[in-house]
Design a protein around this motif. Structure first.
Motif, PDB file in Angstrom:
ATOM      1  N   LEU A  56      -4.609 103.599 -39.609  1.00  0.00           N
ATOM      2  CA  LEU A  56      -5.290 102.323 -39.389  1.00  0.00           C
ATOM      3  C   LEU A  56      -4.329 101.252 -38.892  1.00  0.00           C
ATOM      4  CD1 LEU A  56      -7.694 102.178 -42.477  1.00  0.00           C
ATOM      5  CD2 LEU A  56      -8.289 102.599 -40.085  1.00  0.00           C
ATOM      6  N   LEU A  57      -3.131 101.189 -39.485  1.00  0.00           N
ATOM      7  CA  LEU A  57      -2.143 100.204 -39.053  1.00  0.00           C
ATOM      8  C   LEU A  57      -1.763 100.386 -37.592  1.00  0.00           C
ATOM      9  CD1 LEU A  57       0.249 100.023 -42.151  1.00  0.00           C
ATOM     10  CD2 LEU A  57      -1.289  98.227 -41.310  1.00  0.00           C
ATOM     11  N   ALA A  58      -1.733 101.634 -37.154  1.00  0.00           N
ATOM     12  CA  ALA A  58      -1.366 101.915 -35.765  1.00  0.00           C
ATOM     13  C   ALA A  58      -2.545 101.746 -34.811  1.00  0.00           C
ATOM     14  CB  ALA A  58      -0.814 103.339 -35.660  1.00  0.00           C
ATOM     15  N   ALA A  59      -3.756 102.178 -35.238  1.00  0.00           N
ATOM     16  CA  ALA A  59      -4.905 102.226 -34.326  1.00  0.00           C
ATOM     17  C   ALA A  59      -5.621 100.889 -34.179  1.00  0.00           C
ATOM     18  CB  ALA A  59      -5.887 103.291 -34.798  1.00  0.00           C
ATOM     19  N   ILE A  60      -5.751 100.129 -35.277  1.00  0.00           N
ATOM     20  CA  ILE A  60      -6.540  98.893 -35.224  1.00  0.00           C
ATOM     21  C   ILE A  60      -6.022  97.910 -34.172  1.00  0.00           C
ATOM     22  CG2 ILE A  60      -7.109  96.788 -36.511  1.00  0.00           C
ATOM     23  CD1 ILE A  60      -7.601  98.540 -38.958  1.00  0.00           C
TER      24      ILE A  60
END
Length: 333
Positions: free
Chosen positions: A25-29
């Motif tokens: 999530l930290l990378a994709a958002i």
């Protein structure tokens, strides 16, 4: 009795799953949000650029048309103020005055060189002299009535009594120098075809341009020539016709598909000049770029997820060792 990791330690599988989820999530958002913003910005920019181009073309047509009307008005006013013009209205059978004014009217036609005619008409609505064509009565024409009230004006299109063509008429009053009384009307007839040529010249690419008169009827169109036999194309229900704003833009499906339609209302005539492009055509370049952005965004998100998985596994290794140690201690080893 020994117990496995299921019963002792930190709950390794739960920690690992949460770590992976958090890292992904930290990378994709940020990538997803950035991509969505970029796509939205591209779409808005394309629409704004399209609107700007439409309005620019509509204003150019208005400027060209006004310059033409201004030139005609100045020449008509020059003749209307001439003593010979007033003298002829008072003495319409004077052969010398008739010949003199006919020469003056023909000179106007030569200056403008547009194939249109200039006419002097008495207060009874009967033509006195024309630069070309037969003498007729225009007593029933609204432009004549308005000019007899002392108001220079430009008519909505009407069918010429002499040529049968669809024309608009520029009319100026002829006044008595002594009393200011309106004695007659000087007019210049313009075949509407010239507006069609003007719109073709100014439209760009797949842009469509047209002009709507004060009754909401399309009187000129870049896509086809309008003449006296053409079916009436009435746009009086449209937003651009009913708007009180001089300029504006609307997305409309009035002809069966979405068009971005920008308008500019002409002050001299009250006509509405409209420039339009298909919404799908205007957005096509932005959509292609947006697709590229989305594909890149997906690729980056996948790559980020892979990196997150790797990092989560790296972080998870020490936790596994700690968990095993705690489990051994709990079992008394």
């Amino acid at each position: 009795m020994e117990h496995g990791n299921k019963d002792k330690g930190f709950g390794l599988n739960g920690i690992r799953a949460k770590l992976i989820l958090i890292m992904v999530l930290l990378a994709a958002i940020p990538i997803v949000v950035t991509t969505l913003i970029a796509v939205r910005t591209l779409t808005n920019d394309a629409l704004e650029e399209g609107e700007a181009l439409n309005l620019k073309q509509a204003r150019i047509v208005e400027s060209d048309f006004n310059a033409l009307i201004e030139q005609n008005l100045r020449l008509l006013e020059l003749i209307s103020d001439d003593d010979a013009t007033v003298a002829l209205i008072k003495n319409p059978t004077d052969e010398e005055l008739l010949a003199e004014l006919k020469d003056a009217l023909e000179a106007i036609d030569e200056i403008l060189a547009d194939g249109n005619s200039t006419v002097l008409t008495g207060a009874d609505g009967e033509n006195i002299v024309r630069s070309s064509g037969e003498l007729v009565s225009i007593a029933d024409r609204e432009y004549f009535k308005e000019a007899m009230k002392g108001n220079a004006n430009i008519s909505n299109p009407t069918v010429s009594k002499t040529t049968g063509q669809l024309i608009c008429v520029i009319a100026v009053p002829v006044r008595s120098e002594e009393t200011g009384e309106v004695l007659g009307v000087l007019t210049r007839n313009y075949a509407i075809a010239f507006l069609h040529d003007m719109l073709i010249e100014e439209s760009e690419g797949d842009q469509i341009m047209f002009i709507v008169d004060t009754d909401g009827v399309v009187i000129a169109h870049s896509g086809h020539e309008i003449n006296a036999d053409s079916a009436e194309d009435n746009r009086s229900a449209s937003e651009y016709f009913n708007s009180t704003s001089k300029t504006g833009t609307v997305i409309s499906d009035e002809i069966g598909y979405d068009q971005v339609m920008s308008w500019n209302k002409d002050d001299a005539t009250g006509w509405t000049i409209v420039a339009a492009r298909a919404y799908s055509s205007m957005m096509s370049g932005a959509r292609r770029t947006a697709v590229i952005f989305v594909v890149i965004g997906i690729a980056l998100a996948v790559a980020a997820a892979a990196v997150a998985l790797y990092m989560a596994a790296s972080i998870n290794k020490p936790i596994e060792l700690l968990n095993d140690s705690l489990a051994e201690l709990a079992n008394g080893n």
